[in-house]
Scaffold this active site. Structure first.
Site, PDB file in Angstrom:
ATOM      1  CG  ASP A  98     -38.464 -15.927  23.703  1.00  0.00           C
ATOM      2  OD1 ASP A  98     -37.648 -15.496  22.895  1.00  0.00           O
ATOM      3  OD2 ASP A  98     -39.468 -16.853  22.687  1.00  0.00           O
ATOM      4  CD  GLU A 192     -36.918 -14.770  17.380  1.00  0.00           C
ATOM      5  OE1 GLU A 192     -37.201 -15.342  16.925  1.00  0.00           O
ATOM      6  OE2 GLU A 192     -37.041 -15.637  18.476  1.00  0.00           O
TER       7      GLU A 192
END
Length: 428
Positions: A98, A192
Site C-alpha cells: 500500500d 501498513e
C-alpha cells in the site's frame, strides 16, 4: 553516470527498474475510513500480480490469503550449510504494497531522469519542483537515474521500491542455485500506512526466525529502533443554535477545538520543530462544526515514559481550555498504535549483525539511525518476529516530491542477496 555499489547491483538494475515502473502504476493507496481489510481493492490487484510473478519464479507455494497478505517460500539450497535447519534458520523478507493516503495516489505516471545533473527537476504537472537547495538528499544522487512521478501524485517508492527489490533479489537467487541461501520466506503486507500491516499478519504460519523489512530510505540505513506511537482523538460536543439567535446560547465546538490547538506548544513538540530523538504531538485531521468537533492527533516518542507525558500534556491542555466552558462536553480517546522495536531486538543481536555484514559485503557503510516513524517490523517484533528495517533508495515519502534512485534501489536488492549469503554461511 554514477557507478553502482557493485557489479551485482548493476546487473540487477534493469530488471528492478522494469518491476518498479510496473508496480507503481497500480493504485494501492490505503484508506483510513473504509473499515475493510485490506482497506482498498487496488492492494489486492498488486498482490495478485505478485503471486503470479512468484509462481513464475518457481516459488510454488506463493498465495494470497484472506487477509490480503502474500506469502511464498524459496527453499534453502544446501550451500554454506543452508540445508541444515539448525544452522541456517528460515529468514523473512517483507515489504508493503500500500501507499500513503496523505497525497494523491491514483494515476501514477513514473518518469525516469537518466544521469541526474544536480539541478532542479521541474516535473510536468502540479508545479512540482525537486530542488537540491531544499532537498539535500538529491545532492548525493548526482549522476544517478532518478525516478519521479509526473508531479501531481505520489511515486509509490514507499514501499514499492522495497517490493521490487525483494522480487528482484528472489528472482536472482532462484536463477542462480549455486549462490548460498537459507530458506527465505517472502511476505507482502497491506495497509501498513494506516498502522494495520502487522496486526493481521500470521507470524506462526510465516514460520521465520527473524525477518527484514525493506521500507527505509537513505542508502545504507539499518534501523532497529522506531517511535513508539499512539493516536488520540479529541471529541468536543457544543450547542448548536441559529446564529441569529445565538447570544448567550451557542457553544461553538469548532472554536473550542481551535483554542485547544492554539494552547498546545508551537515551538516544541511539533513535527516541524523536532528532529533526531525528539517526540511530538501532531494534529493531522480536523472535522468541526459548531455542534461537534473532532481532532485527530498522532503522538510519538522513542521512550514510553515520554510518550505518556505527551499524552498527559494533551489531556491537561484540553481540560484547562474546555473547562472554561462547562456547557461543552468532551472526551479524549487514546489508542496505542505500535511499539519501539528496539525493546524486542536486544536479545537477538545476530539479526542486526548479519545485516551490517551484508551491507559491508556490498561496499556500503551501515547508517544506524532511529526511524522517526514505524514499520511493519514494530508490531511484528513485539509479536515475536524480530524485524529490523533496511533502506530502499526512496526519498521524500508521502508527498508529490517523492523520488527514488535506481542506483540505490539496485544496491538494496544486492544487499538482500548478500544477506542471504550471510545467513547461509554464518547462521548465528
Amino acid at each position: 553516470m554514477a557507478s553502482y555499489s557493485s557489479p551485482l547491483a548493476e546487473r540487477l538494475a534493469p530488471g528492478l527498474l522494469d518491476r518498479f515502473l510496473r508496480y507503481v502504476r497500480v493504485d494501492t493507496q490505503s484508506s483510513r475510513d473504509s473499515g475493510t481489510h485490506p482497506s482498498t481493492p487496488g492492494q489486492l490487484e498488486l498482490s495478485r500480480m505478485l503471486v503470479e510473478e512468484l509462481l513464475a519464479l518457481g516459488l510454488s507455494d506463493a498465495a494470497l490469503d484472506d487477509g490480503g497478505y502474500v506469502m511464498a517460500t524459496l527453499p534453502g539450497n544446501g550451500v554454506g550449510g543452508g540445508d541444515d535447519p539448525a544452522r541456517a534458520p528460515v529468514v523473512g523478507l517483507i515489504a508493503h504494497v500500500d501507499t500513503s493516503p496523505d497525497a494523491p495516489g491514483a494515476g501514477v505516471e513514473p518518469l525516469v531522469h537518466r544521469g541526474y545533473d544536480g539541478g532542479a527537476l521541474e516535473l510536468p504537472r502540479g508545479g512540482t519542483v525537486l530542488d537540491p537547495s531544499t532537498m539535500p538528499e538529491l545532492r548525493a544522487a548526482v549522476g544517478h537515474d532518478i525516478v519521479t512521478s509526473s508531479g501531481d501524485t505520489l511515486l509509490g517508492a514507499d514501499d514499492k521500491a522495497g517490493v521490487a527489490e525483494i522480487m528482484t533479489a528472489i528472482a536472482h537467487l532462484a536463477a542462480n542455485p549455486d549462490l548460498p541461501r537459507p530458506t527465505l520466506r517472502v511476505a507482502f503486507t497491506c495497509d501498513e500506512e494506516i498502522g494495520q500491516g502487522g496486526i493481521h499478519f500470521d507470524v506462526e504460519r510465516f514460520g521465520a526466525r527473524c525477518a527484514y523489512t525493506l521500507d527505509g530510505s537513505e542508502l545504507g540505513e539499518l534501523q532497529d529502533e522506531t517511535f513508539t506511537a499512539a493516536e488520540a482523538v479529541l471529541t468536543i460536543e457544543g450547542i448548536e443554535v441559529h446564529p441569529g439567535f445565538a447570544t448567550g446560547k451557542m457553544v461553538n465546538a469548532a472554536r473550542l477545538a481551535a483554542q485547544v490547538l492554539a494552547a498546545l506548544p508551537a515551538d516544541t513538540l511539533t513535527p516541524e520543530t523536532t528532529s533526531g530523538r525528539d517526540g511530538f504531538i501532531h494534529p493531522h485531521e480536523i472535522e468541526a462544526t459548531p455542534a461537534r468537533a473532532e481532532v485527530s492527533f498522532i503522538v510519538r516518542d522513542f521512550e514510553d515514559a515520554l510518550l505518556e507525558r505527551h499524552v498527559a500534556l494533551l489531556r491537561s491542555t484540553a481540560a484547562e481550555v474546555l473547562g472554561r466552558e462547562p456547557r461543552a462536553t468532551w472526551t479524549l480517546d487514546v489508542r496505542a498504535q505500535y511499539p519501539n522495536m528496539r525493546d524486542h531486538l536486544g536479545d537477538v543481536p545476530e539479526v542486526v549483525a548479519h545485516a551490517e555484514a551484508a551491507l559491508r559485503a556490498e561496499g556500503i557503510e551501515p547508517v544506524r539511525t532511529p526511524i522517526r516513524g514505524g514499520t511493519d517490523g514494530s508490531l511484528l517484533s513485539a509479536r515475536g518476529l524480530p524485524t529490523p528495517n533496511l533502506f530502499t533508495g526512496g526519498h521524500e515519502y508521502h508527498s508529490v516530491r517523492e523520488w527514488a534512485s535506481l542506483q540505490e534501489m539496485a544496491a538494496a536488492a544486492a544487499t538482500v542477496v548478500r544477506l542471504a549469503e550471510q545467513w547461509a554461511r554464518q547462521p548465528g
